[in-house]
Write an enzyme that holds these catalytic residues in place. Structure first.
Site, short mmCIF file in Angstrom:
data_model
loop_
_atom_site.label_atom_id
_atom_site.label_comp_id
_atom_site.label_asym_id
_atom_site.label_seq_id
_atom_site.Cartn_x
_atom_site.Cartn_y
_atom_site.Cartn_z
CB THR A 74 -0.87 0.00 1.27
OG1 THR A 74 -1.44 1.29 1.45
CG2 THR A 74 -0.07 -0.30 2.52
CE1 TYR A 131 -3.45 -2.22 5.20
CE2 TYR A 131 -3.30 0.07 4.50
CZ TYR A 131 -3.42 -1.27 4.19
OH TYR A 131 -3.49 -1.66 2.88
#
Ligand code: UDP
Length: 334
Positions: free
Chosen positions: A119, A143
């Site tokens: 990501t 995350y």
């Protein structure tokens, strides 16, 4: 010829399911491994579904023994940055321990090719735009940190074992299958485009615009929306490259073009022909003003070019999916 099998963890999820379609279209047989915590079984249409947990070593050993895949594509993860601020342990367990368990099972089965789903969150709040792979990796939430830890683990394993991997760092995944086979099914939905569409179709009364005082032309955040089918195609190219002997690499996937939140709302109103009630709200904590990819490396290394660079197409495809979902909700949601 028998189709070579590939295991796709998280193949019942948004990006995983679209990638399964692309893999099947290119002559692979995708075997989905998913615990169905977020994915939906209805999205698994191009190969078998094996329901189980990455952290059950017996389960993975059995899947690898029965299917003998030539590679693994690893999508299964917890993905919502906001949630990771509240329950970080879930992210370290699912994302880091999950990746460890998977690579250990791959080593036991003698599988050495892995495509890893990462990501833009690994870069954190970069001041430099567009973002190249050379920029510092400074994630600002659990995350992003869990994905960076997994990336680090893969690099260390690749340096010491026969593992070869490609890490693909997605910017804002959006859109839906242009042929209408698949779309986004997050529960609860937190992503901008599906939420704006829900507001357009009256599923929710309004859309909140998080922050109107950013240092951007219209004051709202700018993101690089990358169509899920373009992401899927990049995975296919990365897989072929590794199976052809390519070496490990990590690269961004984005269009290089940014759209503001207000532009998304305006374009959605135009595409659907509906009025959207947009309400300006305070900034959402942790949101950088602008996130845009430099995807030159993916272009050079994979020969990848995104097909859908106009966000209007993303919205049109996602709107088509939402209309089908509204017509038969029991089939398309879970
Ligand atoms: N956003 C918004 N309202 C919403 C959801 C998102 O204004 O209800 C904004 C969010 O602040 C960000 C952009 O839309 O600037 C994209 O957010 P999303 O959650 O889709 O993806 P992220 O950029 O967090 O990965």
């Amino acid at each position: 010829m028998v189709a070579p099998k590939v295991v796709v963890t998280g193949g019942a999820g948004f990006i995983g399911s679209h990638t399964c379609k692309a893999l099947a279209g290119a002559g692979f047989l995708p075997v989905t491994v998913d615990n169905l915590s977020n994915g939906v079984a209805e999205a698994v249409k191009w190969g078998p579904l094996e329901v189980g947990s990455l952290e059950d070593p017996g389960f993975l050993d059995d899947v690898f023994r029965r299917h003998k895949p030539v590679a693994v594509l690893h999508f299964a993860a917890s993905i919502e940055a906001g949630e990771s601020m509240k329950v970080p342990a879930k992210f370290y367990r699912n994302n880091v321990a999950g990746t460890m368990a998977l690579t250990e099972a791959m080593a036991r089965a003698g599988i050495s090719v892995l495509i890893f789903s990462s990501t833009a969150a690994v870069y954190g709040n970069s001041e430099v735009m567009p973002i190249t792979e050379a920029l510092p990796l400074l994630p600002v939430n659990p995350y992003g940190r869990s994905k960076l830890m997994s990336e680090t683990i893969l690099a260390d394993l690749a340096a010491t074992t026969d593992l070869r991997f490609t890490t693909l760092r997605y910017f804002n995944a959006s859109g839906a299958d242009p042929e209408g086979d698949l779309g986004e099914n997050h529960q609860p939905e937190t992503h901008l485009i599906p939420l704006v569409l829900q507001a357009a179709y009256g599923i929710r009364p309004s859309i909140k615009i998080f922050g109107n005082d950013y240092d951007t032309p219209d004051g709202t955040c700018i993101r690089d929306y990358i169509h899920v089918s373009d992401l899927a195609h990049a995975h296919l190219l990365a897989l072929r490259r590794l199976l052809g002997g390519g070496d490990s690499a990590q690269m961004n996937l984005g269009t290089g073009k940014g759209f503001s939140v207000r532009e998304i709302v305006k374009t959605t109103a135009a595409v659907t022909g509906r009025q959207i009630n947009a309400i300006d709200e305070a900034r959402r904590p942790g949101d950088p003003a602008v996130l845009v990819a430099d995807a030159a490396m993916a272009r050079q290394v994979l020969g990848w070019t995104p097909r859908f660079t106009d966000v209007q197409d993303h919205i049109r495809h996602a709107a088509g999916w939402m209309e089908r979902k509204m017509a038969q909700p029991e089939v398309l949601t879970a």
